[in-house]
Design a protein around this motif. Structure first.
Motif, mmCIF file in Angstrom:
data_model
loop_
_atom_site.group_PDB
_atom_site.id
_atom_site.type_symbol
_atom_site.label_atom_id
_atom_site.label_comp_id
_atom_site.label_asym_id
_atom_site.label_seq_id
_atom_site.Cartn_x
_atom_site.Cartn_y
_atom_site.Cartn_z
ATOM 1 N N LYS A 113 0.912 4.421 -2.573
ATOM 2 C CA LYS A 113 0.784 5.816 -2.141
ATOM 3 C C LYS A 113 1.899 6.671 -2.759
ATOM 4 N N TYR A 133 -7.260 -0.311 -6.284
ATOM 5 C CA TYR A 133 -6.206 0.544 -6.849
ATOM 6 C C TYR A 133 -5.958 0.185 -8.308
ATOM 7 N N ALA A 163 -8.888 4.879 -3.462
ATOM 8 C CA ALA A 163 -9.012 3.451 -3.759
ATOM 9 C C ALA A 163 -8.357 2.600 -2.675
ATOM 10 N N LEU A 164 -7.326 3.136 -2.043
ATOM 11 C CA LEU A 164 -6.615 2.381 -1.015
ATOM 12 C C LEU A 164 -7.397 2.287 0.291
ATOM 13 N N ASP A 165 -8.505 3.018 0.393
ATOM 14 C CA ASP A 165 -9.384 2.905 1.563
ATOM 15 C C ASP A 165 -10.442 1.830 1.377
ATOM 16 N N ASP A 166 -10.472 1.216 0.198
ATOM 17 C CA ASP A 166 -11.428 0.157 -0.100
ATOM 18 C C ASP A 166 -11.105 -1.100 0.726
ATOM 19 N N PRO A 226 -8.056 -3.057 -1.053
ATOM 20 C CA PRO A 226 -7.326 -1.895 -1.576
ATOM 21 C C PRO A 226 -6.497 -2.153 -2.826
ATOM 22 N N ILE A 281 0.832 -1.207 0.000
ATOM 23 C CA ILE A 281 0.000 0.000 0.000
ATOM 24 C C ILE A 281 0.863 1.252 0.000
#
Length: 263
Positions: free
Chosen positions: A144, A171, A161-164, A167, A140
């Motif tokens: 970022k 992404y 998208a990384l909060d999905d 993630p 992750i």
């Protein structure tokens, strides 16, 4: 006060970046040289505003092309410029190396000295070198880093998208939506190459060319090396019976010609 925008555009034109894209390092060097007699050096200005060079240039998109190439390289130019001589591309990793340095697994990959292979199988203590530790947090964080090289609106989408709950998959979909698969692949391969090199140094091992699919065709591999690779794919019973099953041969050939998946 220096008009940085005017200086950047003038420098790009003077370097011929209205015709062909140029390495970002070349633009940086020229900006530093031209600003050396000004009140503030360009590098000092970047530090004062708290931006990386790529992030600073991205403020001027689409008037400036900023094509990220890996973790540290990029091509820059003005709209209409064609791509110049390619920068050194990150190399492709052999399949087992790629998996060992990208997969989050309950059973980690270790390295076999005798077979020059990353595997999840049990190895004799004298043969094993502990493999890399890969975590979801590490993957992750790399995503970022790539997001931060993009314009603010694109960066916001990628970061969201990384909060999905899933993630990495989210992404990947966000990259596809923005058509960023190719820049991301370049960036990621550069990060992987750095990760492999750091692990090898920490483990006291040389960087083997074949880890980067540079071993050449299988026919050029020494016979003993081929047998070693085949033995690595055989079960104990198969070894005891001195058989070389076609299945093992097929696996070795597949690994020798494998390319890095484009995920």
């Amino acid at each position: 006060m220096t008009d940085w925008r005017a200086l950047i555009f003038d420098t790009l034109r003077d370097l011929g970046a209205d015709q062909r894209l140029i390495p970002g390092s070349r633009l940086m060097q020229e900006l530093a040289r031209r600003s050396s007699g000004e009140d503030t050096d360009f590098r000092v200005h970047l530090k004062n505003v708290g931006l990386s060079f790529s992030k600073f240039l991205s403020q001027f998109r689409p008037e400036i092309i900023v094509d990220i190439r890996g973790a540290r390289d990029m091509l820059v130019g003005l709209p209409g410029a064609t791509e110049g001589p390619p920068l050194t591309e990150p190399r492709q990793l052999r399949e087992d190396v790629y998996k060992a340095f990208t997969r989050v697994e309950a059973q980690p990959y270790n390295y076999s000295r005798s077979h020059n292979l990353f595997t999840q199988e049990q190895l004799p203590a004298e043969d094993v070198v502990p493999g890399p530790t890969i975590t979801t947090e590490l993957l992750i964080e790399e995503r970022k880093e790539f997001a931060q090289t993009q314009p603010s609106d694109v960066s916001t989408d990628l970061m969201a998208a990384l909060d999905d709950p899933a993630p990495l998959t989210a992404y990947l979909h966000a990259l596809g939506k923005r058509r960023l698969q190719r820049p991301w692949r370049r960036f990621r391969l550069a990060k992987l190459a750095d990760r492999v090199a750091a692990w090898a140094e920490a483990s006291g091992l040389p960087l083997h060319p074949e880890w980067f699919n540079e071993a050449g065709p299988l026919t050029a591999t020494p016979a003993r090396r081929v047998i070693d690779l085949i033995l690595a794919e055989m079960t104990d019973d198969e070894v005891r019976s001195l058989l070389v099953p076609v299945r093992a041969v097929e696996v070795v050939i597949r690994k020798a010609s494998a390319s890095v998946p484009r995920d």
